[in-house]
Scaffold this motif. Structure first.
Motif, PDB file in Angstrom:
ATOM      1  N   VAL A  34       0.838  -1.202   0.000  1.00 31.40           N
ATOM      2  CA  VAL A  34       0.000   0.000   0.000  1.00 31.40           C
ATOM      3  C   VAL A  34       0.870   1.248   0.000  1.00 31.40           C
ATOM      4  N   GLU A  35       1.865   1.255   0.845  1.00 28.97           N
ATOM      5  CA  GLU A  35       2.788   2.399   0.899  1.00 28.97           C
ATOM      6  C   GLU A  35       3.520   2.558  -0.436  1.00 28.97           C
ATOM      7  N   LYS A  36       3.936   1.430  -1.017  1.00 31.17           N
ATOM      8  CA  LYS A  36       4.630   1.480  -2.311  1.00 31.17           C
ATOM      9  C   LYS A  36       3.683   1.972  -3.407  1.00 31.17           C
ATOM     10  N   GLY A  37       2.427   1.579  -3.318  1.00 34.67           N
ATOM     11  CA  GLY A  37       1.443   2.030  -4.289  1.00 34.67           C
ATOM     12  C   GLY A  37       1.239   3.530  -4.226  1.00 34.67           C
ATOM     13  N   ARG A  38       1.169   4.067  -2.995  1.00 33.23           N
ATOM     14  CA  ARG A  38       1.018   5.521  -2.836  1.00 33.23           C
ATOM     15  C   ARG A  38       2.211   6.245  -3.451  1.00 33.23           C
ATOM     16  N   GLU A  39       3.392   5.715  -3.189  1.00 34.39           N
ATOM     17  CA  GLU A  39       4.614   6.311  -3.737  1.00 34.39           C
ATOM     18  C   GLU A  39       4.614   6.262  -5.270  1.00 34.39           C
ATOM     19  N   TRP A  40       4.187   5.131  -5.822  1.00 33.42           N
ATOM     20  CA  TRP A  40       4.185   4.957  -7.283  1.00 33.42           C
ATOM     21  C   TRP A  40       3.173   5.904  -7.932  1.00 33.42           C
ATOM     22  N   ILE A  41       1.999   6.046  -7.340  1.00 30.74           N
ATOM     23  CA  ILE A  41       0.964   6.928  -7.882  1.00 30.74           C
ATOM     24  C   ILE A  41       1.434   8.384  -7.844  1.00 30.74           C
ATOM     25  N   GLU A  42       2.011   8.792  -6.731  1.00 35.33           N
ATOM     26  CA  GLU A  42       2.481  10.173  -6.608  1.00 35.33           C
ATOM     27  C   GLU A  42       3.576  10.497  -7.627  1.00 35.33           C
ATOM     28  N   LYS A  43       4.370   9.506  -7.979  1.00 33.44           N
ATOM     29  CA  LYS A  43       5.469   9.728  -8.912  1.00 33.44           C
ATOM     30  C   LYS A  43       5.016   9.686 -10.360  1.00 33.44           C
ATOM     31  N   HIS A  44       4.162   8.710 -10.722  1.00 31.53           N
ATOM     32  CA  HIS A  44       3.849   8.489 -12.137  1.00 31.53           C
ATOM     33  C   HIS A  44       2.488   9.029 -12.569  1.00 31.53           C
ATOM     34  N   LEU A  45       1.635   9.390 -11.610  1.00 31.25           N
ATOM     35  CA  LEU A  45       0.338   9.980 -11.951  1.00 31.25           C
ATOM     36  C   LEU A  45       0.194  11.345 -11.282  1.00 31.25           C
ATOM     37  N   LYS A  46       1.295  12.033 -11.125  1.00 32.69           N
ATOM     38  CA  LYS A  46       1.341  13.246 -10.299  1.00 32.69           C
ATOM     39  C   LYS A  46       0.513  14.405 -10.836  1.00 32.69           C
ATOM     40  N   ASN A  47       0.236  14.425 -12.122  1.00 35.73           N
ATOM     41  CA  ASN A  47      -0.548  15.525 -12.687  1.00 35.73           C
ATOM     42  C   ASN A  47      -2.039  15.202 -12.809  1.00 35.73           C
ATOM     43  N   ASP A  48      -2.447  14.128 -12.172  1.00 32.39           N
ATOM     44  CA  ASP A  48      -3.841  13.703 -12.195  1.00 32.39           C
ATOM     45  C   ASP A  48      -4.456  13.975 -10.826  1.00 32.39           C
ATOM     46  N   GLY A  49      -5.437  14.896 -10.772  1.00 30.89           N
ATOM     47  CA  GLY A  49      -6.028  15.300  -9.497  1.00 30.89           C
ATOM     48  C   GLY A  49      -6.655  14.148  -8.738  1.00 30.89           C
ATOM     49  N   ALA A  50      -7.402  13.277  -9.445  1.00 34.23           N
ATOM     50  CA  ALA A  50      -8.043  12.141  -8.781  1.00 34.23           C
ATOM     51  C   ALA A  50      -7.006  11.180  -8.229  1.00 34.23           C
ATOM     52  N   ALA A  51      -5.935  10.965  -8.982  1.00 39.41           N
ATOM     53  CA  ALA A  51      -4.881  10.049  -8.538  1.00 39.41           C
ATOM     54  C   ALA A  51      -4.195  10.564  -7.282  1.00 39.41           C
ATOM     55  N   LEU A  52      -3.990  11.872  -7.209  1.00 40.20           N
ATOM     56  CA  LEU A  52      -3.351  12.442  -6.021  1.00 40.20           C
ATOM     57  C   LEU A  52      -4.254  12.315  -4.803  1.00 40.20           C
ATOM     58  N   LYS A  53      -5.564  12.432  -5.002  1.00 40.06           N
ATOM     59  CA  LYS A  53      -6.503  12.215  -3.891  1.00 40.06           C
ATOM     60  C   LYS A  53      -6.475  10.762  -3.440  1.00 40.06           C
ATOM     61  N   ILE A  54      -6.311   9.861  -4.404  1.00 42.67           N
ATOM     62  CA  ILE A  54      -6.206   8.426  -4.081  1.00 42.67           C
ATOM     63  C   ILE A  54      -4.966   8.179  -3.240  1.00 42.67           C
ATOM     64  N   ALA A  55      -3.837   8.753  -3.692  1.00 42.52           N
ATOM     65  CA  ALA A  55      -2.577   8.577  -2.965  1.00 42.52           C
ATOM     66  C   ALA A  55      -2.702   9.089  -1.530  1.00 42.52           C
ATOM     67  N   LYS A 142       4.740   2.180 -17.721  1.00 46.44           N
ATOM     68  CA  LYS A 142       5.023   3.601 -17.480  1.00 46.44           C
ATOM     69  C   LYS A 142       5.232   4.353 -18.794  1.00 46.44           C
ATOM     70  N   LYS A 143       5.864   3.695 -19.752  1.00 44.70           N
ATOM     71  CA  LYS A 143       6.094   4.339 -21.055  1.00 44.70           C
ATOM     72  C   LYS A 143       4.775   4.652 -21.742  1.00 44.70           C
ATOM     73  N   ASP A 144       3.825   3.729 -21.642  1.00 43.30           N
ATOM     74  CA  ASP A 144       2.504   3.972 -22.208  1.00 43.30           C
ATOM     75  C   ASP A 144       1.816   5.133 -21.504  1.00 43.30           C
ATOM     76  N   LEU A 145       1.956   5.199 -20.177  1.00 47.34           N
ATOM     77  CA  LEU A 145       1.369   6.302 -19.427  1.00 47.34           C
ATOM     78  C   LEU A 145       1.944   7.639 -19.876  1.00 47.34           C
ATOM     79  N   GLN A 146       3.249   7.658 -20.081  1.00 50.66           N
ATOM     80  CA  GLN A 146       3.928   8.897 -20.485  1.00 50.66           C
ATOM     81  C   GLN A 146       3.519   9.370 -21.876  1.00 50.66           C
ATOM     82  N   SER A 147       3.015   8.433 -22.701  1.00 52.50           N
ATOM     83  CA  SER A 147       2.604   8.809 -24.056  1.00 52.50           C
ATOM     84  C   SER A 147       1.206   9.432 -24.079  1.00 52.50           C
TER      85      SER A 147
END
Length: 769
Positions: A34-55, A142-147
């Motif tokens: 869970v902690e690793k998931g929060r860290e991963w979301i904050e790093k790779h989905l950082k510009n997504d408002g809903a994702a940051l609320k999830i984290a 992650k590469k797909d996300l970045q595209s």
């Protein structure tokens, strides 16, 4: 504006992402996922408002965290995941016992590789998986996300998880459930609990006590089932006029109609596509909250769709939509709730249009412009006819047939597109479209910028390219759409090799009811496993089937060595989905495809108890298509008769088990050594055999079948006439053994192999011989 429901559904989908990230680092204990998931979301989905609320909510004190945790627990039937070694995923079909002998189980475990393949194949040697495999996989994710551009919609994330996480196991003891299907189920459960608690308990926050209490004492969920009846009659009751387009259009209209109904349920009940348990073959199943709003919306939708279908098709198609409440216990064993839903659907089918008997029995006069004619495609005469230009011929057709024909026409085009797409619009567009209720569906071979901005739904067909999913209304849609480039009319598939004939293949999985029922032990019949099996079957018959039918990217059967791997097969998929296949094309291509489908189905499942049977109807291109379909259906029934399934029936009601069909192919290959290729067909090499050799051999085989005896003088004479010049000794010995044989099974194989060989030798073939 970001809604709390969006955060809940997307959070359920991402709740387990930390497990994958930890495995990529070599940590297979996963205690801190869970902690690793929060860290991963904050790093790779950082510009997504809903994702940051999830984290932010991924912590023990947060109410949403407990909601996701409980949804995860339900999806795992309240068992802990014990994952300490990097195991590969086990085929979800492994737990299926022999449907004809429930005491018989597989003695070898079938696995999938971590990376998805086209088509997927199960292997019995356990693959070695390490953190480097996971690292490469999550890097592609992650590469797909970045595209793409934020916000990252739930449809995009679901598609990426299907693309990259379908072959990652959730973990022991759920090594046959993929991370993808588990994440989807957690999202569905989370959303349902949220909506239930909001309406039933008026919860502003989700306390642990409130969630635990509602699950222990109430049934917060609905299992919603849909079944469209009348499909067979609807699709195949057509004339030969415009047959290819009408058939393709009608069969796809059913898929589009089901997709439309699913969308209406999802939109009206505030669900996401994660709530779809399965959708295939005119059936679907959805998990919904058991709220007054959900029940009301489902009842209204059922009535609305029934009215639409009755007015549009005069009772030919009917939607049966039922639902059943369930609670926490059903996630451990879904048998009772799924059986209960099945009983309600069957009861609904038996009553049919009982509520509309007056409308059905009401006498109707033909429409004023049908007094001397009727629809040239479906024979309907109660509605106005419009003119449909088909080459130099003008057909008079009803409006539904007109749009279905145009749909078939569009499908023939988009099958050749690079990135085919379907747009759903609320306003009438220019050009051709298909209308279902108030919505217009437009088909394009590739992206259409104008429609892109107008559409409320955009379906990307078989498209895993992340760049196409920037908008939240983009939906991944697997479809069996393979068609040989240039195949526009039935006559285009007639001439290829040997005799000029068309063929229709109808095929489906044997004992499907038992596969989802008694063949899986009750304690193993969980939502997650049933959903996984359904999804895999859909993958095979909608996505992988395109590659199998084309024959280019697989180890394809090529009896006549025509170069199938280079040029593909001369056929088209009319329909495929669930466990069902309908293919039309050149007779040899269809036979080879049937063989490859059966072979790859066994490789795909890794379970020898799962078999598939089919029927192939072969005739001239002038033969009515609806009769082709009926003949193929009768042959398919023959293949499944007397519980002796796992068979193919073809060529004058010849039923042959697939294992025997292997021998038929071997025999044809033996015969081919005495032939030579000449102008798209085989001819006898007269330095080796007399010209009438195979005709005489076929005659011997028929006598043996009817009388059970070998006419030795004729057999000896046949051999004596052969020259066998420039033949390998082992080939000469083999063909003599074929002829001088008194085994009944061997002569059945010889008869079918000889008949196919003669068809490979024939030219033209437009006579009735």
């Amino acid at each position: 504006m970001i809604t709390e429901l969006e955060v809940v559904a997307k959070g359920g989908l991402l709740y387990n992402i930390g497990r994958v990230a930890l495995r990529a680092e070599g940590n297979f204990n996963e205690e801190n996922f869970v902690e690793k998931g929060r860290e991963w979301i904050e790093k790779h989905l950082k510009n997504d408002g809903a994702a940051l609320k999830i984290a932010k909510s991924l912590q023990e004190k947060d109410e949403l965290f407990f909601l996701w945790k409980k949804a995860h627990s339900l999806a795992c039937k309240n068992e802990d995941i014990k994952y300490f070694t990097p195991n590969p995923i086990i085929s979800p079909f492994y737990k299926i016992r022999n449907p004809n002998n429930l005491n018989e189980t597989l003695n070898k475990i079938p696995y999938y590789q971590l990376q998805s393949e086209k088509p997927q194949i199960a292997i019995y040697n356990k693959p070695i998986i390490n953190h480097e495999n996971y690292r490469r996989l999550i890097e592609k994710f992650k590469k797909d996300l970045q595209s793409t551009k934020p916000p990252y919609g739930i449809n995009l994330l679901t598609m990426l998880m299907e693309k990259h996480l379908s072959n990652i196991p959730l973990g022991s003891p759920f090594d046959d459930v993929s991370m993808f299907r588990h994440c989807v189920l957690v999202s569905a459960i989370s959303g349902c609990l949220y909506l239930y608690l909001k309406e039933k308990r008026r919860d502003k926050d989700f306390s642990v006590a409130s969630i635990v209490d509602c699950l222990s004492s109430e049934k917060p969920f609905l299992l919603v089932g849909g079944d469209l009846s009348g499909i067979q009659k609807f699709i195949y009751t057509i004339t030969s006029k415009g047959a290819l387009r009408a058939l393709k259009g009608r069969s796809f209209y059913i898929e589009l109609l089901i997709e439309h109904i699913i969308n209406e349920i999802i939109d009206n009940l505030n669900l996401t596509r994660c709530n779809i348990v399965f959708s295939a073959g005119g059936n679907f199943c959805i998990v919904s909250p058991n709220t007054d709003n959900a029940v009301s919306e489902l009842d209204k939708l059922k009535s609305r769709i029934e009215t639409f279908l009755f007015n549009e098709f005069k009772g030919e198609l009917q939607l049966h939509l039922e639902y059943i409440a369930f609670g926490e216990e059903s996630f451990k064993n879904s048998a009772s709730v799924s059986d209960g839903l099945g009983e309600k659907l069957e009861k609904s089918k038996k009553t049919g249009w009982q509520k509309r008997l007056k409308d059905i029995l009401k006498p109707e006069s033909p429409h004023e412009n049908c007094l001397t004619t009727q629809c040239d495609v479906c024979f309907r005469e109660d509605v106005s006819l419009v003119s449909l230009q088909r080459g130099d011929e003008a057909l008079q057709v009803c409006e539904p047939c007109y749009f279905q024909y145009k749909l078939g026409e569009e499908l023939l085009e988009i099958s050749e597109g690079i990135s085919p797409v379907i747009y759903r619009l609320s306003e009438q567009p220019q050009g051709d479209y298909v209308k279902i209720e108030k919505f217009y569906y437009c088909f394009r071979r590739s992206r259409d910028e104008k429609l892109e901005n107008l559409a409320d739904k955009i379906y990307r067909i078989n498209n895993f390219n992340a760049e196409n999913y920037n908008k939240p209304n983009n939906i991944f849609l697997p479809l069996g759409i393979y068609k040989k480039r240039g195949l526009k009319e039935l006559t285009d598939a007639v001439s290829d090799f040997g005799i000029n004939r068309l063929a229709v293949l109808r095929m489906d999985v044997d004992n499907l009811g038992k596969i989802f029922g008694s063949a899986i032990a009750e304690q193993e019949r969980t939502f997650a496993r049933i959903s996984e099996i359904s999804n895999r079957l859909n993958q095979f018959f909608k996505y992988h089937l395109n590659y199998i039918a084309e024959g280019k990217e697989i180890d394809s059967l090529d009896i006549a060595e025509r170069g199938v791997k280079n040029k593909g097969r001369n056929l088209m998929i009319i329909y495929s989905g669930g466990d069902d296949v309908f293919i039309l094309g050149h007779w040899l291509d269809v036979i080879e495809t049937a063989f490859d489908i059966r072979r790859y189905f066994e490789l795909f499942t890794g379970n020898r108890f799962l078999t598939i049977s089919g029927g192939i109807s072969i005739n001239q291109d002038s033969y009515p298509v609806y009769q082709y379909a009926r003949d193929a259906e009768e042959l398919e029934r023959l293949a499944k008769r007397d519980n002796k399934k796992d068979s193919l029936a073809l060529l004058d009601d010849r039923k042959v088990g697939w294992n025997s069909f292997d021998k038929v192919i071997e025999r044809i290959r033996l015969f081919k050594k005495f032939l030579k290729t000449e102008s798209n067909g085989f001819v006898i090499d007269e330095q080796k055999l007399p010209k009438t050799f195979f005709y005489r051999l076929f005659s011997l085989a028929k006598v043996f079948r009817k009388e059970g005896i070998l006419v030795l003088p004729k057999a000896a004479y046949l051999i004596s006439r052969a020259k066998f010049n420039n033949c390998a000794d082992e080939d000469v010995l083999s063909i003599k053994e074929v002829i001088m044989n008194s085994n009944e099974k061997e002569w059945e194989i010889t008869e079918l192999a000889t008949l196919v060989t003669l068809m490979l030798m024939r030219k033209g073939g437009r006579d009735h011989e």
